[in-house]
Design an enzyme around this catalytic site. Structure first.
Site, mmCIF file in Angstrom:
data_model
loop_
_atom_site.group_PDB
_atom_site.id
_atom_site.type_symbol
_atom_site.label_atom_id
_atom_site.label_comp_id
_atom_site.label_asym_id
_atom_site.label_seq_id
_atom_site.Cartn_x
_atom_site.Cartn_y
_atom_site.Cartn_z
ATOM 1 N N ARG A 128 0.853 -1.205 0.000
ATOM 2 C CA ARG A 128 0.000 0.000 0.000
ATOM 3 C C ARG A 128 0.883 1.248 0.000
ATOM 4 N NH1 ARG A 128 -1.633 1.879 4.627
ATOM 5 N NH2 ARG A 128 -2.306 -0.111 5.488
ATOM 6 N N TYR A 144 -15.045 18.190 -15.552
ATOM 7 C CA TYR A 144 -15.622 16.837 -15.576
ATOM 8 C C TYR A 144 -16.719 16.705 -14.503
ATOM 9 C CZ TYR A 144 -15.499 11.716 -15.079
ATOM 10 O OH TYR A 144 -15.816 10.386 -15.009
ATOM 11 N N LYS A 182 -7.803 6.916 -19.252
ATOM 12 C CA LYS A 182 -8.102 7.480 -20.561
ATOM 13 C C LYS A 182 -6.904 7.297 -21.499
ATOM 14 C CE LYS A 182 -11.859 8.625 -18.382
ATOM 15 N NZ LYS A 182 -12.104 9.944 -17.825
HETATM 16 C C1 LIG Z 1 -12.447 10.397 -16.558
HETATM 17 C C2 LIG Z 1 -12.016 11.705 -16.071
HETATM 18 C C3 LIG Z 1 -11.689 11.892 -14.721
HETATM 19 C C4 LIG Z 1 -11.840 10.783 -13.694
HETATM 20 O O1 LIG Z 1 -10.975 9.713 -13.904
HETATM 21 P P1 LIG Z 1 -11.347 8.222 -13.405
HETATM 22 O O2 LIG Z 1 -10.100 7.457 -13.707
HETATM 23 O O3 LIG Z 1 -12.537 7.774 -14.165
HETATM 24 O O4 LIG Z 1 -11.616 8.312 -11.941
HETATM 25 C C5 LIG Z 1 -11.264 13.134 -14.319
HETATM 26 N N1 LIG Z 1 -11.163 14.155 -15.185
HETATM 27 C C6 LIG Z 1 -11.464 14.016 -16.489
HETATM 28 C C7 LIG Z 1 -11.325 15.186 -17.400
HETATM 29 C C8 LIG Z 1 -11.900 12.793 -16.974
HETATM 30 O O5 LIG Z 1 -12.221 12.673 -18.272
#
Ligand SMILES: *Cc1c(COP(=O)(O)O)cnc(C)c1O
Length: 379
Positions: free
Chosen positions: A47, A99, A196
Site C-alpha cells: 500500500r 468533468y 483514458k
Molecule cells: C475520466 C475523467 C476523470 C476521472 O478519472 P477516473 O479514472 O474515471 O476516476 C477526471 N477528469 C477528467 C477530465 C476525466 O475525463
C-alpha cells in the site's frame, strides 16, 4: 536530455536487478522482507510503495516535468487526495465546465469541510479575475474542458492565481503530457486519469497526481498511503505498457480527429463542431500556443436536437456508445445522460452541455472508415 517519446518508450525498461528481464516483472507481493526490524528497505508494504507503481510514477513525473508523482486507484482518487492538503474553509475556484465527477466530489467535500467553493468560467479572463481573490487557496483548471473543449489560457490563469497566493491544479486528462504539460506554465499540481489516453487501451482504471514541489509530493504520498487510495500492481503494469506508445497514439488520434472534425463541419446536418484544431474554434489560438496537438475529443450539435442525437449514437457502428475517452477504440456518448448526468440541469446549462450534445472520442481506426460511418449515421 532525451525527448518525451524516447522517455515514454524506455520507462521501466531494464529495471529488473534479479534476472535482467528487459520488461520489468509484475511484483504481486503485498509485503517486502526486512533485514532489520527497525529499518524498512526500499519497499516495505505494497500500500505504501510497490516497484511497478514507483516506475510508473517516475515515468509520469518525467513526462509532466514535475518533482514527483503519486499513482492512485483512479483519476477521482487523485483529485480527492489533493483536497486533503487544504485547510477547512479554504477558498477554491474550480472551472465551471470541469468533468462531472469532479464537481460531484468538490460539492460533497465543500459541504463536509466548509470550503468556499466557487465555480467560474475560467475561459473568460474577466470572470477569472473576479473569482481569484487574494487568499484563494486553490485554482482548479481543466483545459480543454470536457465535453465542450473550451480553452483556458494557462499563462494568464496561473499568473493571476500566483498573484492571489493560490496553488494551481490542472486536470490534464483530455490531452495527457504527450500533448500538454501544465507544469511548464507554472501549475503546482497536474492530474491525469490513467484510465483514458495514458493507458489508452480501456482495460484498467487509475489516476496520477504530479507535483512540482517535493514537499507536496511527500504530503500526497502520505495521504494516498493513509487513505489506501493507491493503484494495484497489475494496473500499474498495464498503464506503463500503454504509456510506451502514448506519444505515437496521441499524435495519430489527434491527426484523425482533425480530419474528422473538418469533414463533419461541412456536413449539412451538423450545426456545430467543437474541436480546438478547427481555425474558427474560439480557443484555437490558445490551443495552438499551449498544446502540442489538439487531442482525440470533440463534441457536436446536430440538426434535430436530442432525438436526432439519440438516433445518431445508436446508428453508429465504429463508435461504441460508452463512457470514457482516449482509448484506441472510438467511442461516442451523450454527456447529459452519461458522463455529466451527476450535474444538476442548471449546472449543465451553465457549462454548455445541452441534452442533444454528442461527444466523440476518436481512436486509431482508419479516419476514412470513421468518416464513412459518421456519414451513414447522419444520412
Ligand atoms: C475520466 C475523467 C476523470 C476521472 O478519472 P477516473 O479514472 O474515471 O476516476 C477526471 N477528469 C477528467 C477530465 C476525466 O475525463
Amino acid at each position: 536530455m532525451t525527448t518525451s517519446r524516447t522517455r515514454a518508450v524506455r520507462a521501466g525498461i531494464n529495471t529488473d536487478p534479479g534476472h535482467g528481464a528487459v520488461i520489468a516483472p509484475v511484483h504481486v507481493s503485498a509485503a517486502y522482507r526486512r533485514e532489520n526490524p527497525a529499518q524498512p528497505g526500499q519497499f516495505d508494504y505494497a500500500r505504501t510503495g510497490q516497484p511497478g507503481r514507483a516506475e510508473l510514477a517516475k515515468a509520469l513525473a518525467a513526462l509532466e516535468g514535475t518533482a514527483g508523482a503519486v499513482i492512485t486507484a483512479s483519476g477521482m482518487a487523485a483529485i480527492d487526495i489533493l483536497l486533503n492538503l487544504l485547510p477547512n474553509g479554504a477558498r477554491i475556484i474550480c472551472a465551471h465546465d470541469c468533468y462531472g465527477g469532479t464537481r460531484r466530489i468538490f460539492d460533497a467535500r465543500a459541504g463536509q469541510r466548509g470550503f468556499d467553493l466557487v465555480y467560474a468560467d475560467c475561459t473568460d479572463p474577466a470572470a477569472l479575475r473576479r473569482a481569484v481573490t487574494a487568499g484563494t487557496a486553490l485554482l482548479f483548471l481543466e483545459t480543454p474542458s470536457n465535453p465542450r473543449l473550451r480553452l483556458t489560457d494557462l499563462d494568464l490563469a496561473i499568473s493571476l492565481a500566483k498573484k492571489a497566493g493560490a496553488l494551481v491544479a490542472v486536470d490534464n486528462t483530455i490531452l495527457s503530457p504527450a500533448l500538454q504539460r501544465p507544469a511548464e506554465f507554472g501549475a503546482d499540481f497536474v492530474i491525469n486519469s490513467l484510465t483514458k489516453i495514458i493507458n489508452g487501451h480501456s482495460d484498467m482504471v487509475g489516476g496520477v497526481i504530479c507535483a512540482r514541489d517535493p514537499g507536496h509530493v511527500e504530503a500526497l504520498a502520505w495521504w494516498a498511503n493513509a487513505a489506501g487510495a493507491v493503484g494495484g500492481a497489475f494496473d500499474a503494469f498495464l498503464a506503463l505498457r500503454g504509456l510506451r506508445t502514448l506519444p505515437v497514439r496521441a499524435k495519430a488520434q489527434s491527426d484523425s480527429a482533425l480530419e474528422i472534425a473538418r469533414h463533419l463541419s461541412h456536413h449539412p446536418r451538423v450545426l456545430r463542431v467543437d474541436y480546438p484544431g478547427l481555425e474558427d474554434h474560439p480557443g484555437h489560438a490558445i490551443a495552438a500556443r499551449q498544446q502540442d496537438g489538439f487531442g482525440p475529443l470533440m463534441s457536436l450539435e446536430l440538426d434535430g436536437g436530442t432525438e436526432a442525437a439519440r438516433q445518431f449514437v445508436q446508428t453508429l457502428q465504429l463508435f461504441t456508445l460508452a463512457q470514457s475517452l482516449g482509448g484506441v477504440e472510438s467511442l461516442c456518448s451523450i454527456p447529459a445522460t452519461m458522463t455529466h448526468a451527476a450535474m444538476t440541469p442548471e449546472a449543465r446549462i451553465e457549462a454548455g452541455v445541452g441534452n442533444g450534445l454528442v461527444r466523440l472520442s476518436v481512436g486509431l481506426e482508419s479516419p476514412q472508415d470513421l468518416c464513412a460511418d459518421l456519414d451513414q449515421a447522419l444520412g
